[in-house]
Design a protein around this motif. Sequence first.
Motif, PDB file in Angstrom:
ATOM      1  N   LEU A 147      10.451 -31.569 -51.020  1.00 15.17           N
ATOM      2  CA  LEU A 147       9.799 -32.854 -50.820  1.00 15.17           C
ATOM      3  C   LEU A 147      10.578 -33.815 -49.928  1.00 15.17           C
ATOM      4  CD1 LEU A 147       8.123 -34.080 -54.111  1.00 15.17           C
ATOM      5  CD2 LEU A 147       7.118 -32.974 -52.122  1.00 15.17           C
ATOM      6  N   VAL A 148      11.817 -33.521 -49.601  1.00 13.85           N
ATOM      7  CA  VAL A 148      12.635 -34.525 -48.915  1.00 13.85           C
ATOM      8  C   VAL A 148      12.691 -34.300 -47.403  1.00 13.85           C
ATOM      9  CG1 VAL A 148      14.018 -34.859 -50.987  1.00 13.85           C
ATOM     10  CG2 VAL A 148      14.814 -33.282 -49.238  1.00 13.85           C
ATOM     11  N   SER A 149      11.889 -33.390 -46.865  1.00 15.40           N
ATOM     12  CA  SER A 149      11.987 -33.077 -45.439  1.00 15.40           C
ATOM     13  C   SER A 149      11.630 -34.268 -44.559  1.00 15.40           C
ATOM     14  CB  SER A 149      11.091 -31.887 -45.108  1.00 15.40           C
ATOM     15  OG  SER A 149      11.569 -30.710 -45.741  1.00 15.40           O
ATOM     16  N   ARG A 150      10.652 -35.066 -44.972  1.00 12.68           N
ATOM     17  CA  ARG A 150      10.303 -36.245 -44.175  1.00 12.68           C
ATOM     18  C   ARG A 150      11.434 -37.269 -44.192  1.00 12.68           C
ATOM     19  NH1 ARG A 150       6.913 -40.942 -43.659  1.00 12.68           N
ATOM     20  NH2 ARG A 150       5.514 -40.696 -41.858  1.00 12.68           N
ATOM     21  N   VAL A 151      12.136 -37.356 -45.318  1.00 10.46           N
ATOM     22  CA  VAL A 151      13.312 -38.223 -45.393  1.00 10.46           C
ATOM     23  C   VAL A 151      14.415 -37.674 -44.484  1.00 10.46           C
ATOM     24  CG1 VAL A 151      15.020 -39.282 -46.920  1.00 10.46           C
ATOM     25  CG2 VAL A 151      12.703 -38.843 -47.767  1.00 10.46           C
ATOM     26  N   ASP A 152      14.609 -36.365 -44.497  1.00  6.25           N
ATOM     27  CA  ASP A 152      15.585 -35.745 -43.588  1.00  6.25           C
ATOM     28  C   ASP A 152      15.277 -36.110 -42.142  1.00  6.25           C
ATOM     29  OD1 ASP A 152      16.803 -34.518 -45.742  1.00  6.25           O
ATOM     30  OD2 ASP A 152      15.856 -32.570 -45.418  1.00  6.25           O
ATOM     31  N   LEU A 153      13.998 -36.054 -41.780  1.00  6.62           N
ATOM     32  CA  LEU A 153      13.594 -36.393 -40.418  1.00  6.62           C
ATOM     33  C   LEU A 153      13.942 -37.842 -40.099  1.00  6.62           C
ATOM     34  CD1 LEU A 153      12.090 -35.908 -37.753  1.00  6.62           C
ATOM     35  CD2 LEU A 153       9.941 -36.317 -38.982  1.00  6.62           C
ATOM     36  N   SER A 154      13.681 -38.736 -41.046  1.00  4.21           N
ATOM     37  CA  SER A 154      13.935 -40.160 -40.826  1.00  4.21           C
ATOM     38  C   SER A 154      15.418 -40.475 -40.702  1.00  4.21           C
ATOM     39  CB  SER A 154      13.323 -40.974 -41.981  1.00  4.21           C
ATOM     40  OG  SER A 154      13.632 -42.349 -41.854  1.00  4.21           O
ATOM     41  N   LEU A 155      16.234 -39.860 -41.554  1.00  2.41           N
ATOM     42  CA  LEU A 155      17.649 -40.241 -41.639  1.00  2.41           C
ATOM     43  C   LEU A 155      18.583 -39.364 -40.822  1.00  2.41           C
ATOM     44  CD1 LEU A 155      18.018 -41.060 -45.456  1.00  2.41           C
ATOM     45  CD2 LEU A 155      17.246 -42.535 -43.585  1.00  2.41           C
ATOM     46  N   TRP A 353       8.237 -45.642 -49.572  1.00  2.00           N
ATOM     47  CA  TRP A 353       7.053 -45.256 -48.800  1.00  2.00           C
ATOM     48  C   TRP A 353       5.786 -45.370 -49.639  1.00  2.00           C
ATOM     49  CZ3 TRP A 353       9.667 -40.423 -46.215  1.00  2.00           C
ATOM     50  CH2 TRP A 353      10.252 -40.823 -45.002  1.00  2.00           C
ATOM     51  N   HIS A 354       5.864 -44.963 -50.904  1.00  2.00           N
ATOM     52  CA  HIS A 354       4.697 -45.110 -51.779  1.00  2.00           C
ATOM     53  C   HIS A 354       4.294 -46.579 -51.887  1.00  2.00           C
ATOM     54  CE1 HIS A 354       2.116 -44.201 -55.350  1.00  2.00           C
ATOM     55  NE2 HIS A 354       2.429 -45.452 -55.644  1.00  2.00           N
ATOM     56  N   HIS A 355       5.278 -47.455 -52.065  1.00  2.00           N
ATOM     57  CA  HIS A 355       5.032 -48.893 -52.207  1.00  2.00           C
ATOM     58  C   HIS A 355       4.333 -49.444 -50.963  1.00  2.00           C
ATOM     59  CE1 HIS A 355       5.794 -52.975 -53.674  1.00  2.00           C
ATOM     60  NE2 HIS A 355       6.184 -53.292 -52.445  1.00  2.00           N
ATOM     61  N   HIS A 356       4.656 -48.869 -49.792  1.00  2.00           N
ATOM     62  CA  HIS A 356       4.079 -49.338 -48.538  1.00  2.00           C
ATOM     63  C   HIS A 356       2.913 -48.446 -48.064  1.00  2.00           C
ATOM     64  CE1 HIS A 356       7.940 -51.526 -48.467  1.00  2.00           C
ATOM     65  NE2 HIS A 356       7.283 -52.407 -47.733  1.00  2.00           N
ATOM     66  N   HIS A 357       2.389 -47.630 -48.972  1.00  2.00           N
ATOM     67  CA  HIS A 357       1.223 -46.779 -48.687  1.00  2.00           C
ATOM     68  C   HIS A 357       1.470 -45.872 -47.476  1.00  2.00           C
ATOM     69  CE1 HIS A 357      -0.744 -49.426 -51.543  1.00  2.00           C
ATOM     70  NE2 HIS A 357      -0.413 -50.458 -50.792  1.00  2.00           N
ATOM     71  N   CYS A 358       2.671 -45.327 -47.401  1.00  2.00           N
ATOM     72  CA  CYS A 358       3.073 -44.483 -46.277  1.00  2.00           C
ATOM     73  C   CYS A 358       3.214 -43.037 -46.759  1.00  2.00           C
ATOM     74  CB  CYS A 358       4.408 -44.982 -45.723  1.00  2.00           C
ATOM     75  SG  CYS A 358       5.037 -44.045 -44.328  1.00  2.00           S
ATOM     76  N   PRO A 359       2.819 -42.059 -45.960  1.00  2.00           N
ATOM     77  CA  PRO A 359       2.969 -40.658 -46.390  1.00  2.00           C
ATOM     78  C   PRO A 359       4.421 -40.313 -46.732  1.00  2.00           C
ATOM     79  CG  PRO A 359       1.602 -40.788 -44.433  1.00  2.00           C
ATOM     80  CD  PRO A 359       2.176 -42.157 -44.632  1.00  2.00           C
ATOM     81  N   GLY A 360       4.557 -39.402 -47.689  1.00  2.00           N
ATOM     82  CA  GLY A 360       5.894 -38.952 -48.076  1.00  2.00           C
ATOM     83  C   GLY A 360       6.120 -37.477 -47.818  1.00  2.00           C
ATOM     84  N   ASN A 361       5.050 -36.711 -47.678  1.00  2.00           N
ATOM     85  CA  ASN A 361       5.191 -35.267 -47.483  1.00  2.00           C
ATOM     86  C   ASN A 361       5.008 -34.894 -46.023  1.00  2.00           C
ATOM     87  OD1 ASN A 361       2.427 -35.836 -47.387  1.00  2.00           O
ATOM     88  ND2 ASN A 361       1.866 -33.825 -48.196  1.00  2.00           N
ATOM     89  N   LEU A 362       5.401 -33.681 -45.681  1.00  2.00           N
ATOM     90  CA  LEU A 362       5.134 -33.102 -44.374  1.00  2.00           C
ATOM     91  C   LEU A 362       4.326 -31.822 -44.596  1.00  2.00           C
ATOM     92  CD1 LEU A 362       8.498 -33.378 -42.369  1.00  2.00           C
ATOM     93  CD2 LEU A 362       6.375 -34.624 -41.946  1.00  2.00           C
ATOM     94  N   PRO A 363       3.047 -31.822 -44.222  1.00  2.00           N
ATOM     95  CA  PRO A 363       2.230 -30.619 -44.413  1.00  2.00           C
ATOM     96  C   PRO A 363       2.816 -29.381 -43.741  1.00  2.00           C
ATOM     97  CG  PRO A 363       0.803 -32.486 -43.983  1.00  2.00           C
ATOM     98  CD  PRO A 363       2.225 -32.968 -43.771  1.00  2.00           C
ATOM     99  N   SER A 364       3.544 -29.553 -42.628  1.00  2.00           N
ATOM    100  CA  SER A 364       4.155 -28.400 -41.960  1.00  2.00           C
ATOM    101  C   SER A 364       5.244 -27.758 -42.816  1.00  2.00           C
ATOM    102  CB  SER A 364       4.743 -28.818 -40.606  1.00  2.00           C
ATOM    103  OG  SER A 364       5.743 -29.812 -40.767  1.00  2.00           O
ATOM    104  N   VAL A 365       5.720 -28.492 -43.817  1.00  2.00           N
ATOM    105  CA  VAL A 365       6.756 -27.981 -44.723  1.00  2.00           C
ATOM    106  C   VAL A 365       6.137 -27.443 -46.010  1.00  2.00           C
ATOM    107  CG1 VAL A 365       8.732 -28.643 -46.165  1.00  2.00           C
ATOM    108  CG2 VAL A 365       8.578 -29.446 -43.791  1.00  2.00           C
ATOM    109  N   THR A 366       5.306 -28.263 -46.661  1.00  2.00           N
ATOM    110  CA  THR A 366       4.810 -27.886 -47.991  1.00  2.00           C
ATOM    111  C   THR A 366       3.534 -27.059 -47.933  1.00  2.00           C
ATOM    112  OG1 THR A 366       3.436 -29.865 -48.264  1.00  2.00           O
ATOM    113  CG2 THR A 366       5.772 -30.028 -48.925  1.00  2.00           C
ATOM    114  N   GLY A 367       2.823 -27.107 -46.800  1.00  2.00           N
ATOM    115  CA  GLY A 367       1.556 -26.414 -46.711  1.00  2.00           C
ATOM    116  C   GLY A 367       0.380 -27.213 -47.217  1.00  2.00           C
ATOM    117  N   ALA A 368       0.593 -28.494 -47.552  1.00  2.00           N
ATOM    118  CA  ALA A 368      -0.505 -29.341 -48.011  1.00  2.00           C
ATOM    119  C   ALA A 368      -1.505 -29.579 -46.884  1.00  2.00           C
ATOM    120  CB  ALA A 368       0.035 -30.672 -48.527  1.00  2.00           C
ATOM    121  N   LYS A 369      -2.730 -29.934 -47.256  1.00  2.00           N
ATOM    122  CA  LYS A 369      -3.799 -30.125 -46.271  1.00  2.00           C
ATOM    123  C   LYS A 369      -3.704 -31.456 -45.546  1.00  2.00           C
ATOM    124  CE  LYS A 369      -6.930 -27.265 -49.022  1.00  2.00           C
ATOM    125  NZ  LYS A 369      -8.130 -27.255 -49.895  1.00  2.00           N
ATOM    126  N   ALA A 370      -2.900 -32.391 -46.070  1.00  2.00           N
ATOM    127  CA  ALA A 370      -2.811 -33.713 -45.449  1.00  2.00           C
ATOM    128  C   ALA A 370      -1.472 -34.349 -45.791  1.00  2.00           C
ATOM    129  CB  ALA A 370      -3.957 -34.605 -45.927  1.00  2.00           C
TER     130      ALA A 370
END
Length: 379
Positions: A147-155, A353-370
């Motif tokens: 779940l932390v890949s988007r954070v990795d990208l940011s930081l 990110w949740h507080h600011h209604h911003c995505p937290g996942n990366l579909p390219s990592v988890t395979g989620a649809k969005a």
Amino acid sequence: MQVIGLMSGTSIDGIDAALVTIQGKNLDLNVHLHGFSTYSYPRQLRQQLLDVCAGSPLSMAAFAQLDDAIAHAFADAAQQLQAEYGGSADLIGSHGQTVFHRPPSGSHLGYSLQLGRGDLIAHLTHLPTVSNFRVHDIAYGGQGAPLVSRVDLSLLGHPEKSRCIQNIGGISNVTFLPPLGQIDDHGSGVIGWDTGPGNVLIDLAVNHFSQGEKTYDRDGEWAATGEICQPLVEKWLNHPFFQEPPPKSTGRELFSPDFLRACLGDAQAYDLSAADCLATLTDFTARAIARNYQQFLDVPPDQVLLCGGGAHNTYLRQRLIHHLAPIPVLTTTEMGVPVDAKEAIAFAVLAYWHHHHCPGNLPSVTGAKAAIPLGQAWG
């Protein structure tokens, strides 16, 4: 905004708590760490968690009691952290304690259970709390991990260099970050997955060979005195999990006490000492990481950055350097994100990110649809 991130990983060795100030929006964040501490679980609670993760049954009443006990421990960690560092948080992001993880299969959604009720943490701390980060990604068909890949990208993204951010907790996971110029706003090109065991088999073996006196191999000192049995490493690497392409995730359900017992049974044919077994399990962990890179990355990274408890295991790091050569193996600490605090910081960011209604996942990592905000808010 001041945010507390709370995390306990698959090693179940304590609650990591980070107090950070976060400014910015989306991926353009400024994160300042004010304080970090690890708070040990009470011995009896930790043993109960280990038993549950190993398949020990619970009544619903005992399950509820355990859920509450973990929430109390997490709330205490948040309050102690603020007292220790003089902070006054606005928000808590609590990962909780994973006790079961089942990846999706075919048309069947995955399942992941983290104990430590967010509503109770909010009630005890009087702070808004975001928890249950994995369920929304799973509801969209994702693995719910890593779940932390988007954070990795940011930081930790770099303008010119590709990086593998390799977390070695109980289970190991990786995020591959291409140079920032090759990544769009949706994180295209970033991939990540669970690579297999991290510290879990080593820790279980240390506990076994020390008859419960030790819970981990400090700096890999015990393993470093042994000899690696390469035929065993090769045999264990034939496990089907290592052949599965990403996205993929795993947990203590697979790399379990039963898995270790099978490994120790295999070792009997080679008359290995305890040190030999630990050296072989440590090399297996390193080889599994390296094998994943070789199988699933189109090009090797320019750098590998280690984080998590396994980054402190000197012998494990030496084996990784050997198997990944000539790729430089560094730590996230050297890039400004402390090794031990990184995962707790990540869940503070996910709550922000949740507080600011911003995505937290990366579909390219988890395979989620969005790409979606992660977590449920309480308080």
